[in-house]
Design a protein around this motif. Sequence first.
Motif, PDB file in Angstrom:
ATOM      1  N   LEU A 131       7.953   1.845  13.621  1.00 57.16           N
ATOM      2  CA  LEU A 131       6.975   1.875  12.270  1.00 57.16           C
ATOM      3  C   LEU A 131       7.200   3.181  11.927  1.00 57.16           C
ATOM      4  CD1 LEU A 131       3.886   0.222  14.623  1.00 57.16           C
ATOM      5  CD2 LEU A 131       5.353  -0.783  12.322  1.00 57.16           C
ATOM      6  N   VAL A 132       7.105   4.183  12.233  1.00 58.45           N
ATOM      7  CA  VAL A 132       7.217   5.610  12.210  1.00 58.45           C
ATOM      8  C   VAL A 132       8.220   5.741  10.394  1.00 58.45           C
ATOM      9  CG1 VAL A 132       7.879   8.288  12.473  1.00 58.45           C
ATOM     10  CG2 VAL A 132       5.867   7.068  13.860  1.00 58.45           C
ATOM     11  N   LEU A 159      -2.372   0.241   9.540  1.00 56.80           N
ATOM     12  CA  LEU A 159      -2.669  -0.313  11.097  1.00 56.80           C
ATOM     13  C   LEU A 159      -3.780  -0.267  11.246  1.00 56.80           C
ATOM     14  CD1 LEU A 159      -2.388   0.759  14.207  1.00 56.80           C
ATOM     15  CD2 LEU A 159      -3.459   3.066  13.912  1.00 56.80           C
ATOM     16  N   MET A 208       7.679   3.846   7.346  1.00 55.45           N
ATOM     17  CA  MET A 208       7.105   5.131   6.803  1.00 55.45           C
ATOM     18  C   MET A 208       7.467   5.562   5.719  1.00 55.45           C
ATOM     19  SD  MET A 208       4.425   5.727   9.226  1.00 55.45           S
ATOM     20  CE  MET A 208       3.274   4.447  11.071  1.00 55.45           C
ATOM     21  N   VAL A 222       0.239  10.370   5.852  1.00 53.99           N
ATOM     22  CA  VAL A 222      -1.106   9.866   7.149  1.00 53.99           C
ATOM     23  C   VAL A 222      -2.633   9.760   6.069  1.00 53.99           C
ATOM     24  CG1 VAL A 222      -2.119   9.441   9.157  1.00 53.99           C
ATOM     25  CG2 VAL A 222       0.531   9.924   9.490  1.00 53.99           C
ATOM     26  N   ARG A 275       6.909   2.859  18.204  1.00 56.52           N
ATOM     27  CA  ARG A 275       6.489   3.579  17.218  1.00 56.52           C
ATOM     28  C   ARG A 275       7.514   4.156  16.321  1.00 56.52           C
ATOM     29  NH1 ARG A 275       4.028   5.152  22.039  1.00 56.52           N
ATOM     30  NH2 ARG A 275       5.137   6.824  22.240  1.00 56.52           N
ATOM     31  N   LEU A 313       1.259   6.002   6.538  1.00 56.27           N
ATOM     32  CA  LEU A 313       0.458   5.043   7.749  1.00 56.27           C
ATOM     33  C   LEU A 313      -1.184   5.157   6.978  1.00 56.27           C
ATOM     34  CD1 LEU A 313      -0.059   3.927  10.470  1.00 56.27           C
ATOM     35  CD2 LEU A 313      -0.739   6.362  11.569  1.00 56.27           C
ATOM     36  N   LEU A 344       0.542   6.728  17.912  1.00 55.46           N
ATOM     37  CA  LEU A 344       1.557   6.236  15.917  1.00 55.46           C
ATOM     38  C   LEU A 344       0.648   7.993  14.937  1.00 55.46           C
ATOM     39  CD1 LEU A 344       3.401   4.807  14.433  1.00 55.46           C
ATOM     40  CD2 LEU A 344       1.085   3.021  14.393  1.00 55.46           C
ATOM     41  N   ARG A 356       5.086  12.082   8.097  1.00 50.23           N
ATOM     42  CA  ARG A 356       5.248  11.245   7.261  1.00 50.23           C
ATOM     43  C   ARG A 356       3.638  11.187   6.634  1.00 50.23           C
ATOM     44  NH1 ARG A 356      10.141  10.240   6.788  1.00 50.23           N
ATOM     45  NH2 ARG A 356       9.984   8.471   8.667  1.00 50.23           N
ATOM     46  N   SER A 387       3.695  10.240  13.421  1.00 51.64           N
ATOM     47  CA  SER A 387       3.855   9.749  12.272  1.00 51.64           C
ATOM     48  C   SER A 387       3.858  11.767  11.376  1.00 51.64           C
ATOM     49  CB  SER A 387       3.014   9.063  11.788  1.00 51.64           C
ATOM     50  OG  SER A 387       3.121   7.689  11.913  1.00 51.64           O
ATOM     51  N   VAL A 437       2.795   1.364   6.030  1.00 50.33           N
ATOM     52  CA  VAL A 437       2.423   0.817   7.163  1.00 50.33           C
ATOM     53  C   VAL A 437       0.639   0.974   7.474  1.00 50.33           C
ATOM     54  CG1 VAL A 437       2.913   1.425   9.947  1.00 50.33           C
ATOM     55  CG2 VAL A 437       4.511   0.855   7.830  1.00 50.33           C
TER      56      VAL A 437
END
Length: 286
Positions: A77-78, A88, A81, A115, A74, A14, A104, A113, A108, A86
């Motif tokens: 999207l996760v 935002l 990832m 981030v 959500r 993310l 989100l 994930r 994540s 992805v």
Amino acid sequence: MPDSIITNSPLPGLYIVATPIGNLGDISARGAATLARADVIAAEDTRVTAKLLAHLSLRVPMVPYHDHSDERTRATLVARMADEIVVLVSDAGTPLISDPGYKLVRDSRAAGRHVTTLPGPCAAIAAVTLSGLPSDRFLFAGFLPSKAKARADTLAEFAGLRATLIFYESGPRLASALAAMAAGLGDRDAAVAREISKMFEECVTGTLTGLAARYADAPPKGEIVVVVGPPGEAAPEQADDATLDTALRDAMADKPVAQAAKAVAKRFGLDRHAIYARALTLKDQD
């Protein structure tokens, strides 16, 4: 767009990308490069983000992500990832600052994930810099409630904070919000900043009461930030000689002379050295 602006091999995960709050030229080189490398952009309003992508000559798939997005959105999207980038974005400025996104980010992280955030424009911070009000301590309060009682209750929570306050507001509600702030916070110095970085940018300063009157019959258009200065110091008490001597004797009853003189001098807004000399005279007389 050179890959080196982000990394040669950006990790999937993310990417929180700040976007311009008005002037599209304010997108950072790294932000533009990350948008170009995205597999999907989670956008608050895809129509708004499409204008930015057109400015950058980019075509990137988008999905809506806003306050009403559900857990399934959500989760999708996760899941993406795991092996995709992805990005935002909100309609303008830094995502999560009075915009959707924290859930989100939370989910994540919980999923392990990658981030990261790409800093950039933020209307709240830009307005503070324009206002000329103290910026060493401030509180971002977002939008005030629309109902009068809830708004008054919220302002009461902030009234004692020795900090500059930052609010977002809409044009039609601006005058009533400023009047409510004056009633709940006192008639403090304030600034109304709008259309920041756009052609008709303006920052109008004054008192809350004065600004409320200014906009009562002329609600402005555009994105608006209200910056309210911290509460002022209480005005010193006024005292004649007899009152001053009584205050000194009372203070010296449980404090050393120097401390008593300092406290009384601050209370009445007087010179500490002169009050100390007066305290010594009183001590000798007693």
